[in-house]
Every structure is written in structure tokens, then in C-alpha cells.
Design a protein around this motif. Sequence first.
Motif, PDB file in Angstrom:
ATOM      1  N   ARG A  64       0.830  -1.205   0.000  1.00 13.68           N
ATOM      2  CA  ARG A  64       0.000   0.000   0.000  1.00 13.68           C
ATOM      3  C   ARG A  64       0.865   1.256   0.000  1.00 13.68           C
ATOM      4  NH1 ARG A  64      -2.778  -4.083   0.654  1.00 13.68           N
ATOM      5  NH2 ARG A  64      -5.035  -4.037   0.542  1.00 13.68           N
ATOM      6  N   GLY A  65       2.022   1.134  -0.629  1.00 14.85           N
ATOM      7  CA  GLY A  65       2.899   2.286  -0.801  1.00 14.85           C
ATOM      8  C   GLY A  65       3.508   2.785   0.492  1.00 14.85           C
ATOM      9  N   GLY A  66       3.735   1.882   1.431  1.00 13.99           N
ATOM     10  CA  GLY A  66       4.298   2.278   2.722  1.00 13.99           C
ATOM     11  C   GLY A  66       5.786   2.527   2.663  1.00 13.99           C
ATOM     12  N   PRO A  67       6.373   2.927   3.765  1.00 10.91           N
ATOM     13  CA  PRO A  67       5.785   3.009   5.096  1.00 10.91           C
ATOM     14  C   PRO A  67       5.019   4.314   5.319  1.00 10.91           C
ATOM     15  CG  PRO A  67       8.120   3.530   5.209  1.00 10.91           C
ATOM     16  CD  PRO A  67       7.827   3.201   3.787  1.00 10.91           C
ATOM     17  N   ARG A  68       3.769   4.187   5.691  1.00  9.27           N
ATOM     18  CA  ARG A  68       2.952   5.351   6.015  1.00  9.27           C
ATOM     19  C   ARG A  68       1.785   4.886   6.884  1.00  9.27           C
ATOM     20  NH1 ARG A  68      -1.574   5.588   2.894  1.00  9.27           N
ATOM     21  NH2 ARG A  68      -1.707   4.025   1.260  1.00  9.27           N
ATOM     22  N   LEU A  69       1.078   5.851   7.430  1.00  9.70           N
ATOM     23  CA  LEU A  69      -0.056   5.505   8.276  1.00  9.70           C
ATOM     24  C   LEU A  69      -1.247   5.171   7.382  1.00  9.70           C
ATOM     25  CD1 LEU A  69       0.279   8.266  11.001  1.00  9.70           C
ATOM     26  CD2 LEU A  69       0.938   5.872  11.163  1.00  9.70           C
ATOM     27  N   LEU A  70      -1.838   4.031   7.603  1.00  8.24           N
ATOM     28  CA  LEU A  70      -2.959   3.618   6.762  1.00  8.24           C
ATOM     29  C   LEU A  70      -4.272   4.144   7.336  1.00  8.24           C
ATOM     30  CD1 LEU A  70      -2.100  -0.114   5.937  1.00  8.24           C
ATOM     31  CD2 LEU A  70      -1.446   1.933   4.702  1.00  8.24           C
ATOM     32  N   LEU A  75      -6.958  -0.140   6.106  1.00 11.02           N
ATOM     33  CA  LEU A  75      -6.743  -1.237   7.053  1.00 11.02           C
ATOM     34  C   LEU A  75      -7.826  -2.308   6.897  1.00 11.02           C
ATOM     35  CD1 LEU A  75      -5.635   0.613  10.306  1.00 11.02           C
ATOM     36  CD2 LEU A  75      -4.365  -1.171   9.147  1.00 11.02           C
TER      37      LEU A  75
END
Lengths: 172, 213
Positions: A64-70, A75
Motif C-alpha cells: 500500500r505504498g508504505g511506510p505510512r499511516l494507513l 486497514l
Amino acid sequence: MAEVLEGFEEHALRAVPPVAPTEVDEAAIRRLLREQVARLEGELGALFCSTYPRTGFEWNVGSRGGPRLLSLSELEELRDELAAKLQHNRRMLADRTYVEELHRCRIEEMLLEPERHKYVRVRAEDIGERGCKQWHVLPRFGLIGILMNWWRVKISSGCPLARGLRPPFRDG
Amino acid sequence: MTDELELTRGYVDATLAAEFPELGLVHTEVPVRPGRSPAPVRARLRGASDRFTGPKAVALRQQPIPWAYRVFFRHVGIDPDERRTPIEAIALERMRAGGFLSRNLVDDALLLATLETGVPVLAFDAAAVDGALGLRVTSGGETLGALPLAGGRVVVADSSKPLAVLFGDTAEGCAVQWSSERMVLAAVRVKGVPEVSVEEALWVAAETVSEGT
């Protein structure tokens, strides 16, 4: 309807307090979803170990194109995809183990009555095991065996040995 | 042996801390002389290669610490089967190459620390680190060295700039160089990883580096 409402006065109906909209604690839901993701990941890990050495299973769920807050919806999507992947792989493993069990039974039958399973070959991978071992029903003494109906199960001794010198271990 | 290490807890910005209360960064600064690993370090790598077998690699994701990092990868939107967690990347490389190949002292130290504890260790050139080290979310318009960074990315940063994307690329000039004299070792702690394992990882890395310094 008019008869039902007849007894009520308009002002009495207006006096009913409006229902306050429920506040959703998104952080708590995200925490819950993260716990579910963790549990599913654990189950997928266990399933991964159970499937070894079988191949053909798909484990990727997609980044989901992380690392980032989903976000909450991301989620949820992740949880659903993990659950679907787990269910799919479990079903696949169940199908495989069923077929493997049939192959095991077949090996037993081959050993008991080889003449009824002429030229049948079962490989180690057919019963979910590693290696090159195989059970092959062949005629005893070649042509004579065919004519006399003498059959036996030949069990191979495993993978061919590697040939040549072992490459030197390079450690920089 | 290294002297007593001075371990510092890095900051974690409020947004991240609210979502991941157990997320943390522990770091320390050690002297370094980058170069070829000395014989004892290479011997340790060979020993580790012999002990690390295929079944161990397969069962890795069922062990608590590697599992904790896999889960964290999922939580921050990384697919651990696409971009491997550090310990799994090491295991895969071991299977592919047939052993842990020595690259240089710093890389070998990080590899041994991760291998022994399961905790990934990062290294930065101490001269490139400006002020306090920690984890935060980027705002729009920031860069990683010369590369633009999208907003909302989780990064390891000092007080002025992002040094690396978490479990990703390091900014140009922030990694340990051949000319580096001191380096910052940092370990990221996630939920499910005991504090002692994080500290042990830094100890192992520092001790390995000290063997060649």
C-alpha cells in the motif's frame, strides 16, 4: 394513520429529544483492525510453514505504498485481503493434502498388487515431500516379466548426486 | 570488547506514537574504521552460515521477533512478501548465495546483529546526523537527499532532515562512508519486540565494529 396520531398533540411530538449522532472512535477501530491483521499474519505464517515444501501458493497481498499511516478503509481492505488469502490458501492446502493422501494409498496398493498398477509412477512431490524419490511399477526381468505378468515396485534411491568439484566458498 | 554503550531513546512524533504506542528508536554512537572485516568477523559469518539452514529460514516467520516486524510492515502498508523484512532478506540471501558473504565491516556488523537478534539495525554517518534522531511522518515538500519525498511517509530523521525511509532507502551522504570516523547505530523497536533484544542488537553491532577498529 390519522386515527393513530389523533391522540397526540403536535407539541408533544416535538418535545421528543433528537437522538445525538454516535461518535465513532476511529483510533480504537484502527487498533482493532491492526490486531486482526496481526492475528491473520500469524495464521498465514503458520500456514506458510505447513505448506512447505509445496509450491504454487500465492502469499502476496499487495503493498500500500508504505511506510505510512494507513487509513481506516485501507486497514479494512488489508484485513479482508489477508483473510481471503488465508482462506484461499487453506482450501488449496486441503485439496493438495487430499490428493497426496490418495497418492499414498496408491503407493500402498502398488506395493501390495503391483500387477494391477502397471507402469504407474508416484513421485515424492505427489505426496507433498521433498526430493526425487519415486515409486515406479516395472516388469521384473524386462520382457519376460511382461509376458509372465511379474511386476514389482522400483523405489528410486533419491536425487542424482551433484557432479564436479564443489565451488569454493567466497567470503569477500 | 566495547566499553559501556550509551544508548539513547530517539523521539517518536505524536502522530506515530498515537498509532503505534510501542514504536521506538534506540541509538548509539560508536567509532568506526570502515574497511574489510577482520578474520574473526569473517569466521563468525562462516559459523553463522553453517548454523543457518533451510528449515530455519522457512520457520522464521513463526518466530516472535521476525513475526513482529512482518506485522509492523503490514501495519504501515508494506507487503513483507514483496519487500522483505531485514531478517528475511538476510535469510533469503543466505539460501541464494549459499552462505553469508562478507562485504565490509559495517555491513557485516549489521548483518550479524540482525541475524542474532532478529532486530534490524541501521547505520548512519555520525557527521551527517544533526541533533536528535527519531521517527516521524514527513510533511509535503521534504526530500531524501536530492529525491523528493511524498508527504505522510514514515522516516528516520534527525532534527533537520529525513535520513532514511523507514526500512527503505537512505539519503545520499547519510550512510556510512569509507571516510567516516564515527557512526550512529539505530534499532527500530516495534510492538512485540522486547527492549532487551533491541539493546542486544546494538551491542552485537557495536562489538563487531569494535573488532575492526
